[in-house]
Design a protein around this motif. Structure first.
Motif, PDB file in Angstrom:
ATOM      1  N   PHE A  25       0.851  -1.199   0.000  1.00  0.00           N
ATOM      2  CA  PHE A  25       0.000   0.000   0.000  1.00  0.00           C
ATOM      3  C   PHE A  25       0.885   1.246   0.000  1.00  0.00           C
ATOM      4  N   MET A  26       1.960   1.215   0.801  1.00  0.00           N
ATOM      5  CA  MET A  26       2.857   2.380   0.868  1.00  0.00           C
ATOM      6  C   MET A  26       3.583   2.589  -0.460  1.00  0.00           C
ATOM      7  N   ARG A  27       3.932   1.480  -1.116  1.00  0.00           N
ATOM      8  CA  ARG A  27       4.566   1.594  -2.434  1.00  0.00           C
ATOM      9  C   ARG A  27       3.598   2.239  -3.441  1.00  0.00           C
ATOM     10  N   ASP A  28       2.337   1.795  -3.383  1.00  0.00           N
ATOM     11  CA  ASP A  28       1.368   2.241  -4.390  1.00  0.00           C
ATOM     12  C   ASP A  28       0.753   3.608  -4.094  1.00  0.00           C
ATOM     13  N   TYR A  29       0.601   3.960  -2.813  1.00  0.00           N
ATOM     14  CA  TYR A  29      -0.167   5.173  -2.487  1.00  0.00           C
ATOM     15  C   TYR A  29       0.549   6.137  -1.552  1.00  0.00           C
ATOM     16  N   PHE A  30       1.803   5.856  -1.209  1.00  0.00           N
ATOM     17  CA  PHE A  30       2.507   6.816  -0.343  1.00  0.00           C
ATOM     18  C   PHE A  30       3.805   7.311  -0.968  1.00  0.00           C
ATOM     19  N   PRO A  35       4.681  14.527  -1.653  1.00  0.00           N
ATOM     20  CA  PRO A  35       5.402  15.504  -2.469  1.00  0.00           C
ATOM     21  C   PRO A  35       6.895  15.245  -2.689  1.00  0.00           C
ATOM     22  N   MET A  36       7.629  14.723  -1.704  1.00  0.00           N
ATOM     23  CA  MET A  36       9.064  14.496  -1.916  1.00  0.00           C
ATOM     24  C   MET A  36       9.324  13.340  -2.878  1.00  0.00           C
ATOM     25  N   GLY A  37       8.295  12.505  -3.101  1.00  0.00           N
ATOM     26  CA  GLY A  37       8.479  11.340  -3.973  1.00  0.00           C
ATOM     27  C   GLY A  37       7.839  11.488  -5.348  1.00  0.00           C
ATOM     28  N   ILE A  38       7.091  12.563  -5.549  1.00  0.00           N
ATOM     29  CA  ILE A  38       6.396  12.737  -6.839  1.00  0.00           C
ATOM     30  C   ILE A  38       7.437  12.860  -7.962  1.00  0.00           C
ATOM     31  N   GLY A  39       7.286  12.023  -8.970  1.00  0.00           N
ATOM     32  CA  GLY A  39       8.191  12.092 -10.129  1.00  0.00           C
ATOM     33  C   GLY A  39       9.560  11.471  -9.888  1.00  0.00           C
ATOM     34  N   LEU A  40       9.734  10.826  -8.737  1.00  0.00           N
ATOM     35  CA  LEU A  40      11.034  10.242  -8.378  1.00  0.00           C
ATOM     36  C   LEU A  40      11.434   9.141  -9.369  1.00  0.00           C
ATOM     37  N   GLN A  41      12.693   9.156  -9.798  1.00  0.00           N
ATOM     38  CA  GLN A  41      13.188   8.128 -10.724  1.00  0.00           C
ATOM     39  C   GLN A  41      13.739   6.910  -9.976  1.00  0.00           C
ATOM     40  N   GLU A  42      14.129   7.122  -8.704  1.00  0.00           N
ATOM     41  CA  GLU A  42      14.674   6.011  -7.915  1.00  0.00           C
ATOM     42  C   GLU A  42      13.547   5.186  -7.295  1.00  0.00           C
ATOM     43  N   GLN A  43      13.837   3.916  -7.041  1.00  0.00           N
ATOM     44  CA  GLN A  43      12.833   3.049  -6.416  1.00  0.00           C
ATOM     45  C   GLN A  43      12.990   3.127  -4.899  1.00  0.00           C
ATOM     46  N   ILE A  44      12.450   4.192  -4.351  1.00  0.00           N
ATOM     47  CA  ILE A  44      12.651   4.451  -2.915  1.00  0.00           C
ATOM     48  C   ILE A  44      12.096   3.314  -2.055  1.00  0.00           C
ATOM     49  N   HIS A  45      11.053   2.626  -2.548  1.00  0.00           N
ATOM     50  CA  HIS A  45      10.452   1.569  -1.716  1.00  0.00           C
ATOM     51  C   HIS A  45      11.365   0.347  -1.593  1.00  0.00           C
ATOM     52  N   LEU A  46      12.411   0.284  -2.432  1.00  0.00           N
ATOM     53  CA  LEU A  46      13.361  -0.843  -2.334  1.00  0.00           C
ATOM     54  C   LEU A  46      14.662  -0.441  -1.630  1.00  0.00           C
ATOM     55  N   GLN A  47      14.814   0.854  -1.349  1.00  0.00           N
ATOM     56  CA  GLN A  47      16.076   1.310  -0.754  1.00  0.00           C
ATOM     57  C   GLN A  47      16.150   0.914   0.724  1.00  0.00           C
ATOM     58  N   ASN A  48      17.297   0.396   1.130  1.00  0.00           N
ATOM     59  CA  ASN A  48      17.534  -0.041   2.520  1.00  0.00           C
ATOM     60  C   ASN A  48      16.365  -0.914   3.007  1.00  0.00           C
ATOM     61  N   GLU A  49      15.871  -1.796   2.120  1.00  0.00           N
ATOM     62  CA  GLU A  49      14.590  -2.483   2.346  1.00  0.00           C
ATOM     63  C   GLU A  49      14.539  -3.294   3.650  1.00  0.00           C
ATOM     64  N   ALA A  50      15.568  -4.108   3.886  1.00  0.00           N
ATOM     65  CA  ALA A  50      15.534  -4.971   5.072  1.00  0.00           C
ATOM     66  C   ALA A  50      15.515  -4.133   6.352  1.00  0.00           C
ATOM     67  N   GLU A  51      16.318  -3.067   6.348  1.00  0.00           N
ATOM     68  CA  GLU A  51      16.400  -2.191   7.517  1.00  0.00           C
ATOM     69  C   GLU A  51      15.071  -1.460   7.726  1.00  0.00           C
ATOM     70  N   GLU A 100      24.133   9.875   8.651  1.00  0.00           N
ATOM     71  CA  GLU A 100      25.083   8.881   8.140  1.00  0.00           C
ATOM     72  C   GLU A 100      24.574   8.134   6.901  1.00  0.00           C
ATOM     73  N   MET A 101      23.322   8.372   6.546  1.00  0.00           N
ATOM     74  CA  MET A 101      22.756   7.631   5.401  1.00  0.00           C
ATOM     75  C   MET A 101      23.338   8.124   4.093  1.00  0.00           C
ATOM     76  N   GLU A 102      23.383   7.199   3.113  1.00  0.00           N
ATOM     77  CA  GLU A 102      23.861   7.606   1.793  1.00  0.00           C
ATOM     78  C   GLU A 102      22.826   8.560   1.186  1.00  0.00           C
ATOM     79  N   SER A 103      23.247   9.251   0.127  1.00  0.00           N
ATOM     80  CA  SER A 103      22.380  10.287  -0.412  1.00  0.00           C
ATOM     81  C   SER A 103      21.406   9.740  -1.456  1.00  0.00           C
ATOM     82  N   ASN A 104      20.804   8.577  -1.165  1.00  0.00           N
ATOM     83  CA  ASN A 104      19.740   8.099  -2.057  1.00  0.00           C
ATOM     84  C   ASN A 104      18.437   8.818  -1.666  1.00  0.00           C
ATOM     85  N   ALA A 105      17.342   8.506  -2.368  1.00  0.00           N
ATOM     86  CA  ALA A 105      16.085   9.230  -2.127  1.00  0.00           C
ATOM     87  C   ALA A 105      15.653   9.119  -0.660  1.00  0.00           C
TER      88      ALA A 105
END
Ligand SMILES: CC(C)(COP(=O)(O)OP(=O)(O)OC[C@H]1O[C@@H](n2cnc3c(N)ncnc32)[C@H](O)[C@@H]1OP(=O)(O)O)[C@@H](O)C(=O)NCCC(=O)NCCS
Length: 222
Positions: A25-30, A35-51, A100-105
């Motif tokens: 649901f968060m992937r599809d509707y959040f 606003p910070m994710g609108i038009g994002l090219q990166e797959q933020i829902h997969l970043q640091n997924e396990a953590e 300390e996080m990398e500069s991904n989305a």
């Protein structure tokens, strides 16, 4: 635990076993609708997924998050609000991790929220040592514009009050959620214009479409 039942919409506490439907649901509707994710090219829902999964599950176990289901649509999940307990130690730890996080989305968004929370000076300004902190709120696209956000917020405020929190805080990246919060009587205690939030080279980091011009910290005494 059921918190509200109006017109076939049931709002209840989010359980650990719901995460299997809350995550998509968060992937599809959040992630890509806020606003910070609108038009994002990166797959933020997969970043640091396990953590991130671990973090969400631990937040859910606090029992301070809620979900809304629509009986009129075969009990479809139509809304979520994820919230956690905040105190100065937790905030310091989260801000250190964000720095300390990398500069991904994901890292960029956590860093901005951390700066806005720091600048808002919440504990001193509001004279509290703990509060209920909203992490994410979203409504199914087919249910938007029908006031479900207001119902979710009301339930969350009541839940926070019943658990003894003196204050509720949301860092609202969206014009709509901030406006809805203020209509419900929450106060905007701090805001950061996206246009003024820049990287080392003076370039803006987030350029959401209008009317999303600011991240706003909204507060309600409970
Ligand atoms: C922000 C959000 C939670 C609002 O939920 P909601 O239940 O639609 O809220 P409301 O019904 O109060 O509507 C708020 C405004 O959204 C706008 N809206 C209405 N229908 C809409 C639709 N189909 N799609 C998008 N926005 C719509 C309207 O301007 C509405 O204002 P109005 O009441 O003056 O008409 C929802 O749009 C959402 O999930 N957005 C993506 C995630 C997000 O941005 N979360 C907040 C980040 S802090």
């Amino acid at each position: 635990m059921i918190l509200s039942q109006i017109n076939g919409i049931t709002i209840r506490i989010l359980k650990e076993s719901d995460y299997g439907i809350v995550k998509p649901f968060m992937r599809d509707y959040f992630h890509y609708d806020e606003p910070m994710g609108i038009g994002l090219q990166e797959q933020i829902h997969l970043q640091n997924e396990a953590e991130v999964d671990k973090e969400y599950l631990s937040v859910i176990r606090q029992g301070l998050s809620i979900v809304a289901f629509d009986e009129n649509s075969k009990n479809l999940l139509v809304g979520i609000a994820v919230a956690e307990k905040m105190d100065p130690n937790i905030m310091e730890k989260q801000h250190k991790e964000a720095a300390e996080m990398e500069s991904n989305a994901l890292g960029r968004s956590r860093k901005m929220v951390a700066k806005v929370e720091r600048d808002a000076n919440i504990f001193e300004r509001c004279g509290v040592s703990t509060y209920l902190s909203l992490i994410a709120i979203s409504v199914h696209s087919s249910m938007r514009g029908k006031g479900l956000l207001g119902q979710l917020s009301m339930c969350l405020l009541n839940l926070g009050r019943s658990r003894g929190f003196p204050l509720f805080i949301g860092c609202s990246s969206s014009y709509y959620s901030a406006r809805s919060a203020m209509k419900q009587g929450l106060e905007c205690i701090h805001s950061q214009a996206y246009a003024d939030y820049k990287d080392d080279q003076g370039r803006t980091i987030f350029n959401p479409p209008a009317p999303h011009t600011h991240m706003r910290v909204v507060a309600a005494k409970l």
